[in-house]
Design an enzyme around this catalytic site. Structure first.
Site, PDB file in Angstrom:
ATOM      1  N   GLY A 184       0.786  -1.229   0.000  1.00 41.51           N
ATOM      2  CA  GLY A 184       0.000   0.000   0.000  1.00 41.51           C
ATOM      3  C   GLY A 184       0.817   1.276   0.000  1.00 41.51           C
ATOM      4  CE  LYS A 185       4.771   2.228   4.247  1.00 42.79           C
ATOM      5  NZ  LYS A 185       4.107   1.096   4.900  1.00 42.79           N
ATOM      6  CG  ASN A 186       3.217   7.313  -1.495  1.00 42.33           C
ATOM      7  OD1 ASN A 186       2.506   6.831  -0.617  1.00 42.33           O
ATOM      8  ND2 ASN A 186       3.272   8.615  -1.697  1.00 42.33           N
TER       9      ASN A 186
END
Length: 365
Positions: A184-186
């Protein structure tokens, strides 16, 4: 339902590139480390304006190795914040050192730099600021204090890929920078992953050995190390995604701007991008004294949200042994009761965002 994060939408937008990279990695049979990981290390270090990247299996492992490379161990103290994901504190504890908390600034949600010097003791060896929600900590005073006291600065940049502080990419501001590639990180892997960046060759050498059982070369173990290696397939996937990160970041910033104006007078407090900050909005966290009610109402309208984070680390049962009590860090405690993260991802549509904005406003009319 409007999801909080839409990983499927991201995958479908670059499916052909990802599938090709995965098949190539499978055919190479370089499943652990290998040429794709080496290339990712070089590309990501260059992206962060650092000399070297050391790819690992998680962001937590990145923090752990950074602390070990800096010589942090039993009896030492590391200054950080309690308003963060628990991994920041856990990594310090893994080394045998003690986390020493200072409160956050209530506007930026990052380390309150005015509290650092009072927390320094003869046992302090490092400062570990967290670039929370995609916003850099105020690094200039942190680095100045560290220089005067002979301390190492390790950046927790797990939520801040592509963020900048006064025009300089995070990760290259301190001595070592640590990133997470949780999905879910950038910049997220299709599984777990992490990276350490540094321009210190001795730190680099030690971390490369520590991630691979402490080996200088095969079966020659210099340190008691760990199995923190990155998978080759994740390296290949992340190389593809890194090429899209600038575009995705600008989309996030555009979404944040679209949220800002209508929500500014809607009964919630919107995020503040500090003057020194190029904020990359890993999450878009508003504040409300009726946070739980607001979250429930949005859920009923088909809008998923998140809370980052509902309990500060010093009040978690697992870290009660550190001795910090309720009331010790009032800004962290207040934020934990009020923050609510709205949907934020590059693929978020204008129609979905309008629906979210109208739903929030409706709760305060």
């Amino acid at each position: 339902m409007i999801p909080f994060v839409d990983l499927k939408a991201q995958y479908l937008s670059i499916k052909d590139e990802i599938d090709t990279a995965v098949i190539k990695a499978l055919e190479s049979t370089q499943f652990v480390l290998g040429s794709e990981v080496v290339a990712l290390e070089e590309e990501f270090a260059h992206y962060c304006n650092a000399d070297s990247g050391i790819a690992v299996n998680t962001g937590t492992s990145a923090l752990h190795l950074a602390l070990l490379a800096a010589g942090i161990g039993a009896g030492d103290e590391v200054i950080t914040v309690p308003f963060t994901f628990v991994a920041t504190t856990a990594a310090i504890c893994y080394t045998g050192a003690k986390p020493v908390f200072v409160d956050i600034d209530p506007v930026s949600y990052t380390m309150d730099v005015t509290q650092i010097e009072a927390a320094i003791t003869e046992r302090t060896k490092a400062i570990l600021p967290v670039h929370l929600y995609g916003q850099p900590a105020d690094m200039e005073p942190i680095l100045e204090i560290a220089r005067r006291h002979g301390l190492v600065v390790i950046e927790d940049a797990a939520q801040a890929h592509r963020a900048e502080y006064k025009g300089q990419r995070v990760g290259s501001l301190g001595d070592i920078g640590c990133f997470s590639f949780y999905p879910g990180k950038n910049l997220g892997a299709c599984g777990e992953g992490g990276m350490v960046v540094t321009s210190n060759p001795e730190y680099e050498r030690k971390m490369r050995m520590l991630r691979d059982w402490g080996q200088e070369r095969k079966y020659h173990h210099v340190f008691k190390g760990y199995n923190y290696r990155m998978d080759g397939i994740q390296g290949a996937i992340l190389r593809v995604k890194l090429r899209h990160l600038d575009k995705w970041t600008e989309a996030r910033r555009a979404h944040a701007a679209r949220y800002d104006k209508p929500l500014a007078n809607a009964g919630v407090k919107t995020p503040t991008a500090m003057p020194y900050s190029h904020h990359v909005y890993h999450v878009y966290a508003v504040r409300s004294q009726q946070r739980d009610t607001l979250q429930q109402k949005l859920q009923e309208k088909g809008i998923q949200t998140g809370i980052h984070y509902p309990i500060p680390v010093h009040l978690q049962p697992a870290y009660a042994d550190l001795g910090d009590r309720a009331g010790a860090f009032p800004h962290s405690e207040a934020a934990s009761k009020e923050v609510l993260s709205l949907p934020m991802y590059a693929e978020l549509s204008a129609d979905s965002q309008t629906q979210i904005i109208n739903a929030v406003i409706a709760e305060y009319v």
